[in-house]
Motif scaffolding. Sequence first.
Motif, PDB file in Angstrom:
ATOM      1  N   ALA A  71     155.225 109.660 -38.362  1.00 20.88           N
ATOM      2  CA  ALA A  71     156.310 110.064 -39.265  1.00 20.88           C
ATOM      3  C   ALA A  71     156.972 111.347 -38.758  1.00 20.88           C
ATOM      4  O   ALA A  71     158.209 111.480 -38.794  1.00 20.88           O
ATOM      5  N   ALA A  92     159.138 110.514 -35.899  1.00 19.21           N
ATOM      6  CA  ALA A  92     160.370 109.885 -36.383  1.00 19.21           C
ATOM      7  C   ALA A  92     161.366 110.935 -36.850  1.00 19.21           C
ATOM      8  O   ALA A  92     162.571 110.825 -36.596  1.00 19.21           O
ATOM      9  N   ALA A 101     165.162 108.786 -40.315  1.00 13.16           N
ATOM     10  CA  ALA A 101     163.853 108.932 -40.961  1.00 13.16           C
ATOM     11  C   ALA A 101     164.011 109.023 -42.479  1.00 13.16           C
ATOM     12  O   ALA A 101     163.261 108.391 -43.238  1.00 13.16           O
TER      13      ALA A 101
END
Length: 340
Positions: A188, A191, A199
């Motif tokens: 994450a 991203a 994102a």
Amino acid sequence: MKIKNQFLQNTLILSIVAVVLIALPTLLTACGVLNAYSAGILSLGGIYAIMAISVNLISGITGQLSLGQAGFMALGGYATILLTNNAHIPLPVSVVLAALITAFFGFLIGFPTLKLEGDYLAIVTLAFGEIIRVVLVNMKKLTGGPNGITFPTKLTLDPSFAVLVIITTLTVLVVLIQNFIRSSYGRAILAVREDEIAAKSSGIPVFKYKMIGFVMASFVAGIGGALYVMYVGFIKPDQAAFAKSVDYLIFVVLGGMGSMTGSILSAFVLTFLQEWLRFLQNYRLLFYPVVLIIVMLFKPQGLLGTREISFVKTFNWIKAGGFKKLGEKIKSFKSKKEAK
């Protein structure tokens, strides 16, 4: 079954590499092959490598430019000394608490600043680093003022033990951070680094993951500061200066933004080169900018870019006859050249 065997093989390879990386410099120092001076440079290289990891976490992995990591290192160093000297807390506990205190300050600083981006974030983190330095200079009763404070001599690490402690800590941090990056949280964060808008549209809470990266980077910097005072036995406010933050950023830029192994190699190589070039006196300080200019001209993404050195892939390459194939390619190239 095949996947399980592959996992066990990879774990075994990485465990052996980790043991060798920790044991080899320790044995060389203990046997006298590496003298105290060389062991000291190796120890400092390890500390700078930890700081390079800290900068890479926020700049390379999270994608935010921070120029105040030296301030967090200084906080970790001062906290370790104060907790050990004044609060009489055992040293291992002091190191962990110092890193947690530094992470807490990272949270306090990151909460208002990470809403900014790019140059604005860099300027604000630079300002916070300078604030930390000025506060350390003026809190004379606690920090010793501009002259700094010393660590108890009986707790200062000797060269051979310092190499063991610092390289072990560095290895453990690399393992933990690499596993974190491969987790859902780490992906994450990557991203967010690649494209914040994409994102956010995918449901990733961008600010939350920026904060996680920033707090982790502060925690690692705190550990670097704790190890610094344990080895050097002394710290002063200059350790939080802007120039120090730039030095740590140079390690990351040269090694490759986003490459942990590249940053670590760069930290060790540049630390040793600075010592080997001492015969040039102050002219050796020109080495950093010259190398940086050359790298930025010919390889702006850094020596490794975002790639990592993989010991597992190297082992598999050797196992598959990589050296033999390389030798055949060299012979083929030579024969073609001679034919021309």
